[in-house]
Design a protein around this motif. Structure first.
Motif, PDB file in Angstrom:
ATOM      1  N   SER A 159       0.277  -1.192  -0.422  1.00 60.36           N
ATOM      2  CA  SER A 159       0.002   0.092  -0.263  1.00 60.36           C
ATOM      3  C   SER A 159       1.033   1.417   0.037  1.00 60.36           C
ATOM      4  N   ARG A 160       1.981   1.500   1.223  1.00 58.05           N
ATOM      5  CA  ARG A 160       2.355   2.250   0.829  1.00 58.05           C
ATOM      6  C   ARG A 160       3.491   2.586  -0.445  1.00 58.05           C
ATOM      7  N   VAL A 161       4.190   1.026  -0.887  1.00 58.72           N
ATOM      8  CA  VAL A 161       4.572   1.317  -2.763  1.00 58.72           C
ATOM      9  C   VAL A 161       3.389   2.130  -3.728  1.00 58.72           C
ATOM     10  N   ARG A 162       2.340   1.951  -3.023  1.00 55.04           N
ATOM     11  CA  ARG A 162       1.286   2.749  -4.660  1.00 55.04           C
ATOM     12  C   ARG A 162       1.699   3.355  -4.320  1.00 55.04           C
ATOM     13  N   SER A 163       1.149   4.239  -3.247  1.00 62.34           N
ATOM     14  CA  SER A 163       1.350   5.798  -3.006  1.00 62.34           C
ATOM     15  C   SER A 163       2.131   6.113  -3.767  1.00 62.34           C
ATOM     16  N   GLN A 164       3.139   5.655  -3.553  1.00 67.98           N
ATOM     17  CA  GLN A 164       5.000   5.886  -3.788  1.00 67.98           C
ATOM     18  C   GLN A 164       4.547   5.724  -5.851  1.00 67.98           C
ATOM     19  N   PHE A 165       3.824   4.870  -6.422  1.00 67.42           N
ATOM     20  CA  PHE A 165       3.978   4.989  -7.516  1.00 67.42           C
ATOM     21  C   PHE A 165       3.149   6.327  -8.446  1.00 67.42           C
ATOM     22  N   LEU A 166       1.973   6.519  -7.471  1.00 69.63           N
ATOM     23  CA  LEU A 166       0.617   7.895  -7.662  1.00 69.63           C
ATOM     24  C   LEU A 166       1.466   9.078  -8.037  1.00 69.63           C
ATOM     25  N   LYS A 167       2.812   9.095  -6.858  1.00 68.95           N
ATOM     26  CA  LYS A 167       3.628   9.504  -7.371  1.00 68.95           C
ATOM     27  C   LYS A 167       4.851   9.907  -8.188  1.00 68.95           C
ATOM     28  N   LEU A 168       4.805   9.075  -8.707  1.00 66.91           N
ATOM     29  CA  LEU A 168       5.975   8.527 -10.535  1.00 66.91           C
ATOM     30  C   LEU A 168       4.839   9.025 -10.961  1.00 66.91           C
TER      31      LEU A 168
END
Ligand code: ADP
Ligand code: FDM
Ligand code: MG
Length: 204
Positions: free
Chosen positions: A159-168
């Motif tokens: 879930s934390r990784v998904r948030s980072q993908f959203l930033k990318l």
């Protein structure tokens, strides 16, 4: 974002169990059947000496490496393939890449490393002609066989990784709802890849 090489670099990204490897194989088969010169690459590439350290890190939770050191190893594991990637692109090959720098940045930033620091070691890698993000919900992913034993394979980290993908995420990414059926996702992938290939490799 069309590269100056005759070949094309198509990246498939997403969380664990989004369907990346399945869709890479399906795309490979389709392009091969269409007579394309096509090759699949996967990161991490666990087959090289650096990849073997990465594999040990992912599979052995007792292995201690600083977050920065493993981040740089993942990046180096991409850089070691660059001569091969460029060679193939020059020869007109369509490269289908299962994870790329975006996974590198998202997973490390999710641990709390500085986002821009995470980006820097990959600066200069061959740019993809198309990034496809398979967006699966944590719930759907968990139902696809449950998480395994590897480091990062749990809902909280994903879930934390998904948030980072959203930033990318960039406007030119193909963002696909990967909760849909395998065939539906495949159709969307094929449609967009065909556009990229028609656009730039006509008569090749
Ligand atoms: P990833 O490489 O992203 O971790 P995989 O392609 O290995 O994901 O898929 C993980 C599992 O989920 C496999 O068993 C695969 O058959 C299944 N799967 C993948 N995509 C779908 C989908 N859209 N619908 C149902 N099952 C799927
Ligand atoms: N991963 C993958 C990273 O942390 N950094 C990277 O640069 C890359 C390419 O390694 F958990 C993580 C993402 C995932 C694991 O899993 C590799 P697969 O099943 O081999 O894709
Ligand atoms: Mg996979």
């Amino acid at each position: 974002m069309v590269s100056h090489y005759p070949g094309r670099l198509i990246v498939i990204e997403g969380l664990d169990r989004a369907g990346k490897s399945t869709q890479c194989s399906r795309l490979f088969r389709t392009l091969e059947q269409n007579g394309r010169n096509v090759e699949m690459i996967k990161f991490p590439d666990r087959g090289t000496p650096m990849g073997q350290i990465i594999d040990k890190y992912l599979t052995d939770n007792t292995m201690n490496l600083s977050d920065q050191a493993i981040h740089l190893l993942f990046s180096a594991n991409r850089w070691e393939q660059v001569p091969h990637i460029i060679d193939k692109l020059k020869k007109g090959t369509v490269l289908i890449v299962d994870r790329y720098m975006y996974s590198g940045i998202a997973f490390s930033a999710a641990k709390g490393l500085d986002f821009n620091w995470c980006k820097s070691p990959d600066v200069g890698l061959p740019e993809p002609d198309l990034v496809i993000f398979l967006d699966v919900s944590i719930e759907t992913a968990s139902k696809r066989g449950g998480y395994g034993e590897e480091r990062y394979e749990n809902a909280e980290i994903q879930s934390r990784v998904r948030s980072q993908f959203l930033k990318l995420k960039e406007s030119n990414w193909l963002w696909i709802d990967a909760n849909k059926s395998l065939d539906e996702v495949e159709a969307e992938v094929n449609n967009e890849v065909q556009k990229v290939l028609n656009n730039s490799t006509q008569n090749r």
